[in-house]
Design a protein around this motif. Structure first.
Motif, PDB file in Angstrom:
ATOM      1  N   LEU A  23       1.703  -3.431 -14.717  1.00 48.52           N
ATOM      2  CA  LEU A  23       1.631  -2.012 -15.054  1.00 48.52           C
ATOM      3  C   LEU A  23       0.349  -1.359 -14.551  1.00 48.52           C
ATOM      4  CD1 LEU A  23       3.015  -2.124 -18.696  1.00 48.52           C
ATOM      5  CD2 LEU A  23       4.157  -1.212 -16.677  1.00 48.52           C
ATOM      6  N   SER A  24      -0.758  -2.075 -14.605  1.00 47.61           N
ATOM      7  CA  SER A  24      -2.034  -1.435 -14.283  1.00 47.61           C
ATOM      8  C   SER A  24      -2.388  -1.469 -12.801  1.00 47.61           C
ATOM      9  CB  SER A  24      -3.163  -2.069 -15.101  1.00 47.61           C
ATOM     10  OG  SER A  24      -3.339  -3.407 -14.743  1.00 47.61           O
ATOM     11  N   VAL A  25      -2.006  -2.497 -12.083  1.00 53.38           N
ATOM     12  CA  VAL A  25      -2.383  -2.585 -10.666  1.00 53.38           C
ATOM     13  C   VAL A  25      -1.818  -1.412  -9.852  1.00 53.38           C
ATOM     14  CG1 VAL A  25      -2.081  -3.961  -8.571  1.00 53.38           C
ATOM     15  CG2 VAL A  25      -2.868  -5.043 -10.670  1.00 53.38           C
ATOM     16  N   PRO A  26      -0.550  -1.054  -9.987  1.00 54.70           N
ATOM     17  CA  PRO A  26      -0.076   0.109  -9.216  1.00 54.70           C
ATOM     18  C   PRO A  26      -0.805   1.408  -9.580  1.00 54.70           C
ATOM     19  CG  PRO A  26       1.787  -1.149 -10.029  1.00 54.70           C
ATOM     20  CD  PRO A  26       0.567  -1.717 -10.681  1.00 54.70           C
ATOM     21  N   PHE A  27      -1.101   1.591 -10.868  1.00 56.83           N
ATOM     22  CA  PHE A  27      -1.824   2.800 -11.268  1.00 56.83           C
ATOM     23  C   PHE A  27      -3.175   2.877 -10.582  1.00 56.83           C
ATOM     24  CE2 PHE A  27      -5.184   4.590 -13.894  1.00 56.83           C
ATOM     25  CZ  PHE A  27      -4.770   5.904 -13.951  1.00 56.83           C
ATOM     26  N   TRP A  28      -3.954   1.795 -10.657  1.00 55.96           N
ATOM     27  CA  TRP A  28      -5.293   1.808 -10.082  1.00 55.96           C
ATOM     28  C   TRP A  28      -5.245   1.846  -8.560  1.00 55.96           C
ATOM     29  CZ3 TRP A  28      -8.887   3.625 -12.827  1.00 55.96           C
ATOM     30  CH2 TRP A  28      -8.888   3.448 -14.204  1.00 55.96           C
ATOM     31  N   ALA A  29      -4.215   1.297  -7.962  1.00 54.11           N
ATOM     32  CA  ALA A  29      -4.075   1.370  -6.504  1.00 54.11           C
ATOM     33  C   ALA A  29      -3.877   2.821  -6.070  1.00 54.11           C
ATOM     34  CB  ALA A  29      -2.920   0.502  -6.031  1.00 54.11           C
ATOM     35  N   TYR A  35      -4.723   5.494  -7.980  1.00 54.62           N
ATOM     36  CA  TYR A  35      -5.916   6.229  -8.416  1.00 54.62           C
ATOM     37  C   TYR A  35      -7.062   6.063  -7.416  1.00 54.62           C
ATOM     38  CZ  TYR A  35      -9.636   7.918 -11.441  1.00 54.62           C
ATOM     39  OH  TYR A  35     -10.693   8.621 -11.961  1.00 54.62           O
ATOM     40  N   ALA A  36      -7.149   4.893  -6.808  1.00 58.22           N
ATOM     41  CA  ALA A  36      -8.219   4.642  -5.835  1.00 58.22           C
ATOM     42  C   ALA A  36      -8.086   5.522  -4.602  1.00 58.22           C
ATOM     43  CB  ALA A  36      -8.224   3.169  -5.438  1.00 58.22           C
ATOM     44  N   GLN A  37      -6.932   6.109  -4.385  1.00 56.37           N
ATOM     45  CA  GLN A  37      -6.730   6.967  -3.220  1.00 56.37           C
ATOM     46  C   GLN A  37      -7.415   8.321  -3.369  1.00 56.37           C
ATOM     47  OE1 GLN A  37      -5.286   5.553  -0.536  1.00 56.37           O
ATOM     48  NE2 GLN A  37      -5.272   3.803  -1.909  1.00 56.37           N
ATOM     49  N   LEU A  38      -7.877   8.655  -4.571  1.00 57.39           N
ATOM     50  CA  LEU A  38      -8.534   9.947  -4.763  1.00 57.39           C
ATOM     51  C   LEU A  38      -9.759  10.099  -3.870  1.00 57.39           C
ATOM     52  CD1 LEU A  38      -8.322  10.473  -8.611  1.00 57.39           C
ATOM     53  CD2 LEU A  38      -7.108  11.695  -6.831  1.00 57.39           C
ATOM     54  N   GLY A  39     -10.420   8.993  -3.573  1.00 58.99           N
ATOM     55  CA  GLY A  39     -11.630   9.078  -2.765  1.00 58.99           C
ATOM     56  C   GLY A  39     -11.383   9.211  -1.282  1.00 58.99           C
ATOM     57  N   ASN A  40     -10.172   8.928  -0.799  1.00 60.99           N
ATOM     58  CA  ASN A  40      -9.964   8.991   0.647  1.00 60.99           C
ATOM     59  C   ASN A  40      -8.694   9.759   1.029  1.00 60.99           C
ATOM     60  OD1 ASN A  40      -8.038   7.036   0.018  1.00 60.99           O
ATOM     61  ND2 ASN A  40      -9.402   5.369   0.543  1.00 60.99           N
ATOM     62  N   THR A  41      -7.538   9.294   0.653  1.00 56.86           N
ATOM     63  CA  THR A  41      -6.296   9.954   1.049  1.00 56.86           C
ATOM     64  C   THR A  41      -6.193  11.357   0.453  1.00 56.86           C
ATOM     65  OG1 THR A  41      -5.253   7.793   1.110  1.00 56.86           O
ATOM     66  CG2 THR A  41      -3.795   9.695   1.132  1.00 56.86           C
ATOM     67  N   PHE A  42      -6.619  11.500  -0.780  1.00 58.29           N
ATOM     68  CA  PHE A  42      -6.558  12.789  -1.452  1.00 58.29           C
ATOM     69  C   PHE A  42      -7.371  13.842  -0.701  1.00 58.29           C
ATOM     70  CE2 PHE A  42      -7.883  15.614  -5.059  1.00 58.29           C
ATOM     71  CZ  PHE A  42      -6.632  16.133  -5.310  1.00 58.29           C
ATOM     72  N   VAL A  43      -8.499  13.425  -0.142  1.00 56.25           N
ATOM     73  CA  VAL A  43      -9.338  14.346   0.636  1.00 56.25           C
ATOM     74  C   VAL A  43      -8.586  14.854   1.857  1.00 56.25           C
ATOM     75  CG1 VAL A  43     -11.471  14.510   1.967  1.00 56.25           C
ATOM     76  CG2 VAL A  43     -11.444  13.264  -0.179  1.00 56.25           C
ATOM     77  N   LEU A  44      -7.867  13.969   2.512  1.00 50.46           N
ATOM     78  CA  LEU A  44      -7.108  14.378   3.704  1.00 50.46           C
ATOM     79  C   LEU A  44      -5.977  15.336   3.336  1.00 50.46           C
ATOM     80  CD1 LEU A  44      -6.924  10.944   5.542  1.00 50.46           C
ATOM     81  CD2 LEU A  44      -8.527  12.832   5.930  1.00 50.46           C
ATOM     82  N   VAL A  45      -5.319  15.080   2.214  1.00 52.56           N
ATOM     83  CA  VAL A  45      -4.258  15.991   1.761  1.00 52.56           C
ATOM     84  C   VAL A  45      -4.856  17.357   1.441  1.00 52.56           C
ATOM     85  CG1 VAL A  45      -2.589  16.418  -0.085  1.00 52.56           C
ATOM     86  CG2 VAL A  45      -2.745  14.155   0.938  1.00 52.56           C
ATOM     87  N   LEU A  46      -5.983  17.372   0.745  1.00 52.41           N
ATOM     88  CA  LEU A  46      -6.634  18.641   0.437  1.00 52.41           C
ATOM     89  C   LEU A  46      -7.036  19.382   1.710  1.00 52.41           C
ATOM     90  CD1 LEU A  46      -8.979  17.676  -2.532  1.00 52.41           C
ATOM     91  CD2 LEU A  46      -6.958  19.130  -2.624  1.00 52.41           C
TER      92      LEU A  46
END
Length: 179
Positions: free
Chosen positions: A129-135, A137-148
């Motif tokens: 349950l937790s590994v997919p969530f944190w995987a 969530y960890a995208q906020l620092g890189n992939t999320f920036v590109l989407v923004l």
């Protein structure tokens, strides 16, 4: 990343204060407040510098901030209690400090083999349950920036200049500080 940093520093903050009481709560409030202030200021300062000067300048400012934090920690090291000990008056080490014995684990039926299988199965379920969530969530620092950067309209009104992407990363800590 800082996956090893957060748990170890939280454990050190925990060891600074007695197990029960408002002093510990205030200590953690200051600790998390400091983390959120840093998380708010870092993208604002480093992001602006990287857009005005260069990526390397913004990255260098982040490195300088980490060096200041490390120097502060090392200079304050002598004020921390020795590893494995807790502050005087802590009520969490049994009869040595406060006369309170630690709770005993509940007895389960079925013997040690069944208990071991149940614990491993529980651990496996928690990991699944937790590994997919944190995987994600960890995208906020890189992939999320590109989407923004590529897929959002960052202007507050049509004639305004677009907001720098790092400023949008400062929204989460800003909300945490305000609430």
């Amino acid at each position: 990343g800082n996956g090893g940093f957060k748990p170890s520093v939280s454990a050190q903050v925990s060891d600074l204060y007695p197990q029960r009481g408002s002093l510990r709560e205030r200590g953690f409030a200051i600790f998390y407040g400091g983390i959120n202030v840093g998380a708010l200021l870092a993208p604002l300062a480093c992001g602006v510098l990287s857009e005005i000067a260069s990526f390397h300048a913004g990255f260098g400012l982040a490195a300088a901030g980490m060096l200041v934090g490390m120097a502060t920690y090392l200079l304050g090291w002598k004020y921390l209690p020795p590893a494995g000990t807790q502050s005087p008056g802590c009520l969490c080490r049994g009869t040595q400090t406060g006369g309170i014995d630690p709770p005993k684990p509940p007895r389960e039926t079925g013997g040690p083999a069944r208990l071991s299988v149940c614990r491993w199965f529980s651990l496996l379920c928690l990991c699944l349950l937790s590994v997919p969530f944190w995987a994600v969530y960890a995208q906020l620092g890189n992939t999320f920036v590109l989407v923004l950067r590529d897929h959002t309209r960052r202007q507050l009104w049509p004639s305004a200049a677009p907001l720098p992407v790092p400023w949008l990363q400062a929204l989460n800590p800003c909300v945490c500080i305000l609430l």
